[in-house]
Design a protein around this motif. Structure first.
Motif, PDB file in Angstrom:
ATOM      1  N   ARG A   7     -35.255 -20.159  14.990  1.00 50.61           N
ATOM      2  CA  ARG A   7     -36.338 -20.089  14.022  1.00 50.61           C
ATOM      3  C   ARG A   7     -36.448 -18.674  13.467  1.00 50.61           C
ATOM      4  O   ARG A   7     -35.954 -17.736  14.060  1.00 50.61           O
ATOM      5  CB  ARG A   7     -37.639 -20.516  14.691  1.00 50.61           C
ATOM      6  CG  ARG A   7     -37.688 -22.018  14.813  1.00 50.61           C
ATOM      7  CD  ARG A   7     -38.423 -22.497  16.008  1.00 50.61           C
ATOM      8  NE  ARG A   7     -38.660 -23.908  16.111  1.00 50.61           N
ATOM      9  CZ  ARG A   7     -37.822 -24.883  15.938  1.00 50.61           C
ATOM     10  NH1 ARG A   7     -36.609 -24.672  15.515  1.00 50.61           N
ATOM     11  NH2 ARG A   7     -38.161 -26.125  16.144  1.00 50.61           N
ATOM     12  N   ARG A  21     -29.526 -26.675   7.311  1.00 48.76           N
ATOM     13  CA  ARG A  21     -30.158 -26.575   8.618  1.00 48.76           C
ATOM     14  C   ARG A  21     -30.762 -27.938   8.970  1.00 48.76           C
ATOM     15  O   ARG A  21     -31.086 -28.734   8.086  1.00 48.76           O
ATOM     16  CB  ARG A  21     -31.267 -25.519   8.645  1.00 48.76           C
ATOM     17  CG  ARG A  21     -30.801 -24.104   8.358  1.00 48.76           C
ATOM     18  CD  ARG A  21     -29.939 -23.547   9.477  1.00 48.76           C
ATOM     19  NE  ARG A  21     -29.578 -22.163   9.263  1.00 48.76           N
ATOM     20  CZ  ARG A  21     -28.514 -21.745   8.594  1.00 48.76           C
ATOM     21  NH1 ARG A  21     -27.679 -22.613   8.053  1.00 48.76           N
ATOM     22  NH2 ARG A  21     -28.262 -20.455   8.457  1.00 48.76           N
ATOM     23  N   GLN A  78     -36.773 -22.788   9.521  1.00 44.94           N
ATOM     24  CA  GLN A  78     -35.360 -22.417   9.515  1.00 44.94           C
ATOM     25  C   GLN A  78     -34.813 -22.013   8.155  1.00 44.94           C
ATOM     26  O   GLN A  78     -34.131 -21.004   8.042  1.00 44.94           O
ATOM     27  CB  GLN A  78     -34.515 -23.598  10.032  1.00 44.94           C
ATOM     28  CG  GLN A  78     -34.778 -23.966  11.457  1.00 44.94           C
ATOM     29  CD  GLN A  78     -33.858 -25.091  11.902  1.00 44.94           C
ATOM     30  OE1 GLN A  78     -32.668 -25.103  11.581  1.00 44.94           O
ATOM     31  NE2 GLN A  78     -34.399 -26.034  12.616  1.00 44.94           N
TER      32      GLN A  78
END
Length: 147
Positions: A7, A21, A78
């Protein structure tokens, strides 16, 4: 939750077309109950086995927006990540998600407007090989210049 990246933040200066992602989550009965509480959507198709058996779904399903929330989690955690501002989202729900299903949510960069810090992302959620949600998001990405 399982994801393919740590993260954090990817700033607009480092985002590239094709970046992708994802995260995966098993949707539980508790998730559905909590979502019903938070959203105030207590539709029995989500919460009542007897009621849901008699619907077109032939059983309980998760709220569509619970699944959409997984897309939001990928974007907010992300890609681009922390500091991202959602500007818009389109989505189509293509198949139900049931308690116990493992949902994989994925976003992929399809276009970038560096001058406006806008990023367009193709969004999808799958249960196995079945696409359950498909859409597109437009976000304002964070910038190294403003941090």
């Amino acid at each position: 939750m399982l994801d393919n990246q740590p993260r954090g933040t990817i700033v607009i200066e480092d985002i590239e077309i094709g970046m992708r992602r994802s995260l995966a989550k098993v949707v539980t009965d508790r998730d559905i109950e909590l979502f019903a509480e938070v959203s105030t959507d207590h539709n029995p198709v989500h919460l009542d086995d007897d009621y849901a058996r008699d619907t077109i779904f032939e059983g309980r399903i998760a709220h569509g927006m619970l699944t959409a929330g997984l897309i939001s989690a990928v974007i907010g955690e992300q890609l681009p990540g922390h500091g991202t501002v959602y500007l818009g989202q389109t989505m189509r729900f293509l198949a139900p998600v049931r308690p116990g299903d493992r949902v994989e949510a994925t976003v992929e960069v399809t276009s970038i407007d560096h001058a406006k810090r806008r990023v367009t992302l193709d969004c999808a959620a799958r249960v196995g090989d079945t696409v359950v949600l498909k859409g597109e998001a437009l976000v304002l990405a964070p910038s190294r210049k403003f941090d």
